[in-house]
Motif scaffolding. Structure first.
Motif, PDB file in Angstrom:
ATOM      1  N   VAL A   1      -1.513  -2.362  -0.470  1.00 45.31           N
ATOM      2  CA  VAL A   1      -2.364  -2.527  -1.646  1.00 45.31           C
ATOM      3  C   VAL A   1      -1.514  -2.812  -2.876  1.00 45.31           C
ATOM      4  O   VAL A   1      -0.527  -2.110  -3.138  1.00 45.31           O
ATOM      5  N   LEU A   2      -1.889  -3.842  -3.623  1.00 44.96           N
ATOM      6  CA  LEU A   2      -1.283  -4.064  -4.932  1.00 44.96           C
ATOM      7  C   LEU A   2      -2.102  -3.299  -5.967  1.00 44.96           C
ATOM      8  O   LEU A   2      -3.326  -3.424  -6.009  1.00 44.96           O
ATOM      9  N   VAL A   3      -1.415  -2.495  -6.796  1.00 44.92           N
ATOM     10  CA  VAL A   3      -2.091  -1.700  -7.819  1.00 44.92           C
ATOM     11  C   VAL A   3      -1.551  -2.104  -9.185  1.00 44.92           C
ATOM     12  O   VAL A   3      -0.357  -1.986  -9.460  1.00 44.92           O
ATOM     13  N   ASN A   4      -2.442  -2.600 -10.043  1.00 44.76           N
ATOM     14  CA  ASN A   4      -2.083  -3.030 -11.390  1.00 44.76           C
ATOM     15  C   ASN A   4      -2.598  -1.984 -12.375  1.00 44.76           C
ATOM     16  O   ASN A   4      -3.800  -1.911 -12.646  1.00 44.76           O
ATOM     17  N   ALA A   5      -1.678  -1.182 -12.897  1.00 48.23           N
ATOM     18  CA  ALA A   5      -2.053  -0.123 -13.836  1.00 48.23           C
ATOM     19  C   ALA A   5      -2.259  -0.652 -15.253  1.00 48.23           C
ATOM     20  O   ALA A   5      -2.723   0.085 -16.122  1.00 48.23           O
ATOM     21  N   GLY A   6      -1.882  -1.882 -15.508  1.00 53.85           N
ATOM     22  CA  GLY A   6      -2.113  -2.477 -16.816  1.00 53.85           C
ATOM     23  C   GLY A   6      -1.371  -1.809 -17.948  1.00 53.85           C
ATOM     24  O   GLY A   6      -1.765  -1.947 -19.108  1.00 53.85           O
ATOM     25  N   ASN A   7      -0.299  -1.072 -17.637  1.00 56.22           N
ATOM     26  CA  ASN A   7       0.461  -0.307 -18.636  1.00 56.22           C
ATOM     27  C   ASN A   7      -0.397   0.768 -19.298  1.00 56.22           C
ATOM     28  O   ASN A   7      -0.079   1.264 -20.386  1.00 56.22           O
ATOM     29  N   GLY A   8      -1.515   1.133 -18.643  1.00 58.92           N
ATOM     30  CA  GLY A   8      -2.351   2.218 -19.129  1.00 58.92           C
ATOM     31  C   GLY A   8      -1.896   3.556 -18.586  1.00 58.92           C
ATOM     32  O   GLY A   8      -0.728   3.749 -18.242  1.00 58.92           O
ATOM     33  N   ALA A   9      -2.837   4.474 -18.467  1.00 61.05           N
ATOM     34  CA  ALA A   9      -2.504   5.846 -18.076  1.00 61.05           C
ATOM     35  C   ALA A   9      -2.413   6.049 -16.573  1.00 61.05           C
ATOM     36  O   ALA A   9      -2.015   7.121 -16.116  1.00 61.05           O
ATOM     37  N   ALA A  10      -2.763   5.036 -15.775  1.00 61.12           N
ATOM     38  CA  ALA A  10      -2.937   5.245 -14.338  1.00 61.12           C
ATOM     39  C   ALA A  10      -1.644   5.508 -13.577  1.00 61.12           C
ATOM     40  O   ALA A  10      -1.654   6.219 -12.566  1.00 61.12           O
ATOM     41  N   GLY A  11      -0.515   4.929 -14.018  1.00 64.78           N
ATOM     42  CA  GLY A  11       0.705   4.954 -13.225  1.00 64.78           C
ATOM     43  C   GLY A  11       1.154   6.314 -12.741  1.00 64.78           C
ATOM     44  O   GLY A  11       1.316   6.540 -11.525  1.00 64.78           O
ATOM     45  N   PRO A  12       1.407   7.289 -13.629  1.00 67.83           N
ATOM     46  CA  PRO A  12       1.888   8.598 -13.170  1.00 67.83           C
ATOM     47  C   PRO A  12       0.913   9.308 -12.239  1.00 67.83           C
ATOM     48  O   PRO A  12       1.331   9.951 -11.267  1.00 67.83           O
ATOM     49  N   THR A  13      -0.370   9.206 -12.516  1.00 62.86           N
ATOM     50  CA  THR A  13      -1.359   9.854 -11.656  1.00 62.86           C
ATOM     51  C   THR A  13      -1.380   9.196 -10.290  1.00 62.86           C
ATOM     52  O   THR A  13      -1.486   9.869  -9.252  1.00 62.86           O
ATOM     53  N   LEU A  14      -1.286   7.880 -10.269  1.00 65.67           N
ATOM     54  CA  LEU A  14      -1.273   7.152  -9.006  1.00 65.67           C
ATOM     55  C   LEU A  14      -0.073   7.554  -8.161  1.00 65.67           C
ATOM     56  O   LEU A  14      -0.191   7.736  -6.939  1.00 65.67           O
ATOM     57  N   ASP A  15       1.078   7.720  -8.774  1.00 66.22           N
ATOM     58  CA  ASP A  15       2.269   8.152  -8.034  1.00 66.22           C
ATOM     59  C   ASP A  15       2.052   9.528  -7.400  1.00 66.22           C
ATOM     60  O   ASP A  15       2.391   9.753  -6.233  1.00 66.22           O
ATOM     61  N   ALA A  16       1.481  10.458  -8.190  1.00 64.26           N
ATOM     62  CA  ALA A  16       1.232  11.798  -7.670  1.00 64.26           C
ATOM     63  C   ALA A  16       0.208  11.761  -6.540  1.00 64.26           C
ATOM     64  O   ALA A  16       0.352  12.462  -5.525  1.00 64.26           O
TER      65      ALA A  16
END
Length: 447
Positions: free
Chosen positions: A164-179
């Protein structure tokens, strides 16, 4: 108090909304709700840390214990409000708005939306200047993310193998997605994630994360094709919404995602109720009927969807605007749960997302939302009704005007905030009827 909208608070920085306004609203929130503890979170915008500090100070000034999540998503605020037994929750975010905007999303105990009456009281109380109360403090509650990850991982079931490609858009999603990826891997999920624009950056160097706009999709579409993934996911700024792309880079229309999630929900909960909005509905209703579920209409808007879910005991509620609500997630919307459930559906059915999407596009073509600027929305809707209703099989006013002609239907509704009429047209298996319907409505509306 111009930043007060129908469901939240949002405005242009330095014009409608600033630290002082945020501080006053926070104080009013404490007084209106009577909350002894309030969860606080913020998105990645450059203005959000200072605004969150102002909100926290306003709450502390009213004797509130502030449970600070720091950088997090709106759905994490929802979860933490219930999980920590707080009297309310505040998320500092402007979601998908331009970078010079910000605002606040507010909930009461159990992450239940504030009532209309409470919102009116909040707006009135924000104009007052109350005395300071003792006992307030700020506590770090960022460790709550681990409980959120465990809860979401428990809801979605087996996932993968899938790329899956996940585009966080430089928003808040990145750290939560990693966890979340780490938590899912620990329970056996086989997720191969390709990360795009992953690091939070409130300057939004790759554009404001709003995948609902067609002009913002090509970068994700191209990245999906280049990476050779099974699915693409793009998030908005506070990741309470996600948008899906199939393995060819094709964007999935909102009502088709609702249909897929209804199918996934009914596989786990046979015979359950599914709530959805009435703008585009045949793909959803047909899917729910085939799966043995029960369709329930509700007006557009999270307050109405959540209320309908609680009233009917629905397991899932969806809007074509990419808000997806889950009974086992407090009847709240989530941007992380939907794509994981679709990934699980792909694994169970053995079909690619491109296959699943192509069937829905073929059987249920739709126009997408077409907006018209009009001076008098009520007069235009009356003209449309007078002209077309006599030819319709049925008429419905759950949310605007819906007319069903058997092989095609329309929904026409006025915007709550702008002088706009929003039109959606759909058909059963005939894209030509969609085009003809849009042309006919355009002539009526603009004429």
């Amino acid at each position: 108090m111009s930043p007060f909208k129908r469901y939240d608070i949002r405005g242009r920085l330095g014009v409608d909304f600033d630290d002082i306004v945020a501080h006053r609203i926070a104080q009013a929130f404490a007084r209106v709700t009577g909350a002894g503890a309030v969860v606080l979170a913020r998105d990645s915008r450059e203005s959000s840390p200072a605004l969150a500090q102002a909100v926290g100070a306003g709450l502390v000034a009213q004797g509130v214990r502030v449970l600070d999540l720091g950088l997090a998503g709106t759905e994490e605020m929802y979860f933490a409000t219930a999980h920590l037994g707080a009297g309310g929750g505040i998320m500092v975010t402007a979601s998908h708005n331009p970078r010079d905007y910000n605002g606040m999303k507010l909930v009461g105990p159990g992450a239940v939306p504030l009532s209309d009456a409470d919102f009116v009281r909040l707006k009135t109380a924000s104009a007052a200047d109350p005395d300071r109360l003792p006992g307030g403090c700020v506590q770090d509650a960022s460790a709550t993310r681990a409980a959120y990850v465990a809860h979401v991982a428990g809801l979605v079931g087996p996932v993968g193998p899938i790329r899956v490609l996940v585009n966080a858009g430089n928003g808040a999603a990145g750290p939560t997605l990693d966890a979340l990826a780490e938590g899912l891997a620990a329970q056996g999920a086989q997720l191969d994630l390709v990360r795009m624009h992953h690091d939070p950056d409130g300057s939004f160097p790759n554009g404001v994360p709003n995948p609902l706009l067609p002009e913002n999709r090509p970068a994700t579409e191209a990245a999906v094709r280049a990476a050779g993934v099974d699915m693409g996911v793009a998030f908005d700024g506070d990741f309470d919404r996600c948008f899906l792309f199939d393995g060819t880079g094709g964007f999935l229309d909102g009502e088709h995602v609702v249909a897929l999630l209804a199918q996934a929900a009914l596989a786990q909960h046979p015979g359950a109720a599914i709530v959805h909005d009435p703008r585009v509905l045949w793909a959803v209703q047909d899917t729910v009927a085939r799966a043995g579920g029960r369709s329930v209409l509700a007006p557009t808007g999270h307050v109405f969807l959540k209320a309908a879910m609680r009233e009917h005991g629905a397991v899932y509620g969806g809007e074509m605007s990419a808000h997806h609500y889950f009974r086992d997630f407090l009847c709240c919307d989530s941007g992380m749960i939907p794509w994981l459930l679709v990934a699980g559906l792909m694994g169970r059915t053995g079909h690619s997302l491109a296959d699943l999407a192509s069937r829905l596009r073929r059987d249920h073509p739709s126009s997408g939302e077409v907006n018209f600027t009009v001076p008098d929305a009520a007069a235009v809707m009356a003209r449309v009704r007078a002209t077309l209703a006599p030819q319709a099989r049925s008429e419905d006013w759950t949310d605007g005007l819906s007319l069903d002609f058997g092989d095609w239907r329309l929904n026409l509704r006025a915007s709550n905030t702008e002088p706009l009429l929003r039109l959606n047209v759909e058909a059963r298996g005939d894209a030509g009827l969609v085009a003809a319907g849009v042309a006919r409505l355009r002539a009526l509306i603009e004429g």
